[in-house]
Design a protein around this motif. Structure first.
Motif, mmCIF file in Angstrom:
data_model
loop_
_atom_site.group_PDB
_atom_site.id
_atom_site.type_symbol
_atom_site.label_atom_id
_atom_site.label_comp_id
_atom_site.label_asym_id
_atom_site.label_seq_id
_atom_site.Cartn_x
_atom_site.Cartn_y
_atom_site.Cartn_z
ATOM 1 N N SER A 267 0.080 -2.448 -12.075
ATOM 2 C CA SER A 267 0.051 -0.990 -12.128
ATOM 3 C C SER A 267 -1.273 -0.467 -11.587
ATOM 4 O O SER A 267 -2.317 -1.117 -11.748
ATOM 5 C CB SER A 267 0.230 -0.496 -13.564
ATOM 6 O OG SER A 267 1.471 -0.908 -14.070
ATOM 7 N N VAL A 268 -1.194 0.691 -10.938
ATOM 8 C CA VAL A 268 -2.364 1.352 -10.374
ATOM 9 C C VAL A 268 -2.237 2.843 -10.656
ATOM 10 O O VAL A 268 -1.134 3.397 -10.578
ATOM 11 C CB VAL A 268 -2.452 1.137 -8.842
ATOM 12 C CG1 VAL A 268 -3.668 1.809 -8.257
ATOM 13 C CG2 VAL A 268 -2.446 -0.337 -8.491
ATOM 14 N N ARG A 269 -3.362 3.474 -10.947
ATOM 15 C CA ARG A 269 -3.367 4.916 -11.173
ATOM 16 C C ARG A 269 -4.386 5.554 -10.233
ATOM 17 O O ARG A 269 -5.470 5.007 -10.026
ATOM 18 C CB ARG A 269 -3.771 5.210 -12.615
ATOM 19 C CG ARG A 269 -3.819 6.697 -12.916
ATOM 20 C CD ARG A 269 -4.530 6.935 -14.195
ATOM 21 N NE ARG A 269 -5.937 6.617 -13.947
ATOM 22 C CZ ARG A 269 -6.918 6.902 -14.762
ATOM 23 N NH1 ARG A 269 -6.698 7.450 -15.906
ATOM 24 N NH2 ARG A 269 -8.155 6.609 -14.467
ATOM 25 N N GLN B 233 -3.756 16.410 -10.636
ATOM 26 C CA GLN B 233 -2.572 15.547 -10.604
ATOM 27 C C GLN B 233 -2.967 14.075 -10.689
ATOM 28 O O GLN B 233 -3.923 13.633 -10.056
ATOM 29 C CB GLN B 233 -1.775 15.796 -9.323
ATOM 30 C CG GLN B 233 -0.553 14.930 -9.161
ATOM 31 C CD GLN B 233 0.555 15.241 -10.153
ATOM 32 O OE1 GLN B 233 0.657 16.341 -10.652
ATOM 33 N NE2 GLN B 233 1.376 14.249 -10.449
ATOM 34 N N MET B 234 -2.210 13.322 -11.471
ATOM 35 C CA MET B 234 -2.379 11.878 -11.589
ATOM 36 C C MET B 234 -1.066 11.226 -11.168
ATOM 37 O O MET B 234 0.003 11.657 -11.596
ATOM 38 C CB MET B 234 -2.684 11.502 -13.044
ATOM 39 C CG MET B 234 -2.790 10.027 -13.289
ATOM 40 S SD MET B 234 -2.897 9.498 -15.035
ATOM 41 C CE MET B 234 -3.349 10.935 -15.940
ATOM 42 N N THR C 234 -7.488 11.315 -4.370
ATOM 43 C CA THR C 234 -7.205 9.963 -3.869
ATOM 44 C C THR C 234 -5.698 9.770 -3.744
ATOM 45 O O THR C 234 -4.957 10.086 -4.665
ATOM 46 C CB THR C 234 -7.795 8.908 -4.821
ATOM 47 O OG1 THR C 234 -9.193 9.151 -4.976
ATOM 48 C CG2 THR C 234 -7.569 7.506 -4.282
ATOM 49 N N ALA C 235 -5.270 9.236 -2.622
ATOM 50 C CA ALA C 235 -3.831 9.090 -2.375
ATOM 51 C C ALA C 235 -3.393 7.636 -2.280
ATOM 52 O O ALA C 235 -2.242 7.316 -2.563
ATOM 53 C CB ALA C 235 -3.444 9.811 -1.087
ATOM 54 N N ASN D 121 0.865 -1.183 0.000
ATOM 55 C CA ASN D 121 0.000 0.000 0.000
ATOM 56 C C ASN D 121 0.896 1.224 0.000
ATOM 57 O O ASN D 121 1.799 1.334 0.832
ATOM 58 C CB ASN D 121 -0.910 0.020 1.229
ATOM 59 C CG ASN D 121 -1.958 -1.061 1.173
ATOM 60 O OD1 ASN D 121 -2.520 -1.340 0.121
ATOM 61 N ND2 ASN D 121 -2.205 -1.701 2.299
ATOM 62 N N VAL D 122 0.631 2.124 -0.915
ATOM 63 C CA VAL D 122 1.422 3.343 -1.049
ATOM 64 C C VAL D 122 0.492 4.530 -0.899
ATOM 65 O O VAL D 122 -0.570 4.582 -1.521
ATOM 66 C CB VAL D 122 2.129 3.383 -2.422
ATOM 67 C CG1 VAL D 122 2.921 4.670 -2.580
ATOM 68 C CG2 VAL D 122 3.025 2.177 -2.608
ATOM 69 N N SER D 123 0.885 5.476 -0.071
ATOM 70 C CA SER D 123 0.192 6.756 0.007
ATOM 71 C C SER D 123 1.036 7.751 -0.774
ATOM 72 O O SER D 123 2.183 8.021 -0.406
ATOM 73 C CB SER D 123 0.036 7.212 1.454
ATOM 74 O OG SER D 123 -0.576 8.487 1.480
ATOM 75 N N ASN D 124 0.483 8.251 -1.857
ATOM 76 C CA ASN D 124 1.229 9.100 -2.778
ATOM 77 C C ASN D 124 0.465 10.394 -3.026
ATOM 78 O O ASN D 124 -0.577 10.383 -3.684
ATOM 79 C CB ASN D 124 1.447 8.346 -4.095
ATOM 80 C CG ASN D 124 2.313 9.115 -5.076
ATOM 81 O OD1 ASN D 124 2.558 10.291 -4.922
ATOM 82 N ND2 ASN D 124 2.746 8.427 -6.099
ATOM 83 N N THR D 125 0.985 11.488 -2.477
ATOM 84 C CA THR D 125 0.382 12.806 -2.700
ATOM 85 C C THR D 125 1.368 13.751 -3.389
ATOM 86 O O THR D 125 1.300 14.963 -3.209
ATOM 87 C CB THR D 125 -0.114 13.418 -1.371
ATOM 88 O OG1 THR D 125 0.999 13.535 -0.475
ATOM 89 C CG2 THR D 125 -1.217 12.588 -0.749
ATOM 90 N N ILE D 126 2.267 13.188 -4.174
ATOM 91 C CA ILE D 126 3.239 14.012 -4.899
ATOM 92 C C ILE D 126 2.511 14.994 -5.805
ATOM 93 O O ILE D 126 1.649 14.603 -6.587
ATOM 94 C CB ILE D 126 4.210 13.124 -5.706
ATOM 95 C CG1 ILE D 126 5.109 12.337 -4.746
ATOM 96 C CG2 ILE D 126 5.034 13.945 -6.682
ATOM 97 C CD1 ILE D 126 6.001 11.307 -5.426
ATOM 98 N N LEU D 127 2.839 16.257 -5.649
ATOM 99 C CA LEU D 127 2.304 17.396 -6.405
ATOM 100 C C LEU D 127 0.825 17.678 -6.150
ATOM 101 O O LEU D 127 0.242 18.532 -6.806
ATOM 102 C CB LEU D 127 2.580 17.259 -7.904
ATOM 103 C CG LEU D 127 4.047 17.238 -8.309
ATOM 104 C CD1 LEU D 127 4.172 17.145 -9.822
ATOM 105 C CD2 LEU D 127 4.810 18.430 -7.798
#
Length: 173
Positions: free
Chosen positions: A159-161, A145-146, A166-167, A132-138
């Protein structure tokens, strides 16, 4: 008469796309996306992670967030930029491996054409089934932002987008 208007409309469309003001503003791009690659290395028993972010956007958010001048391509600023990137990535990218929060260690960054590649790693991973990754880059810069996550584990790639806001990105093997 209809073909005349069709041609006029087509010409107007191409002129709007290729206008001098658009062509001169090369730093702007219509797509706001980052890509994070996670590769499991069984020999090293860890996750090797790289994040690819448009350099102009990355410099803008680092300058805004840390209220300082940024230039990722200037060698004399390398050490200062390393510190900013390390702080930013730690605040905007976190990992949970098989239910346990794991700290990522910052390795460094490099410029690759219009993008910046940021390298981090997570040690002491013998194997994993869930990431599980929490990704709020930019996310603090763009509301469109995607963020894309690619994970490779044992020869399998998933792969997940996610799109702002959503983070959380989850991958199961």
């Amino acid at each position: 008469m209809i073909t005349f208007f069709s041609k006029l409309l087509l010409i107007s469309f191409f002129l709007s796309i290729y206008s001098p003001s658009r062509l001169m503003n090369k730093s702007k791009h219509p797509l706001h996306v980052s890509t994070t690659e996670v590769n499991f290395n069984p020999k090293e028993k860890g996750l090797e992670i790289s994040c690819r972010i448009f350099t102009d956007d990355f410099e803008n958010i680092l300058a805004k967030k840390f209220k300082t001048k940024t230039d990722l391509s200037k060698p004399s600023m390398q050490k200062a930029m390393d510190e900013l990137i390390k702080k930013y990535i730690a605040a905007h990218l976190s990992f949970n491996v098989d239910g346990k929060v794991k700290k990522a260690n910052y390795i460094g960054f490099e410029i690759d054409h219009e993008a910046t590649n940021v390298y981090i790693e997570i040690a002491d991973i013998n194997s994993f089934k869930n990431l599980n990754v929490s990704n709020t880059i930019l996310y603090d810069l763009f509301d469109d932002q995607m963020n894309i996550l690619h994970v490779e584990n044992g020869g399998f790639r998933k792969s997940v987008r996610v799109n702002y806001p959503t983070a959380t990105q989850a991958v199961k093997f």
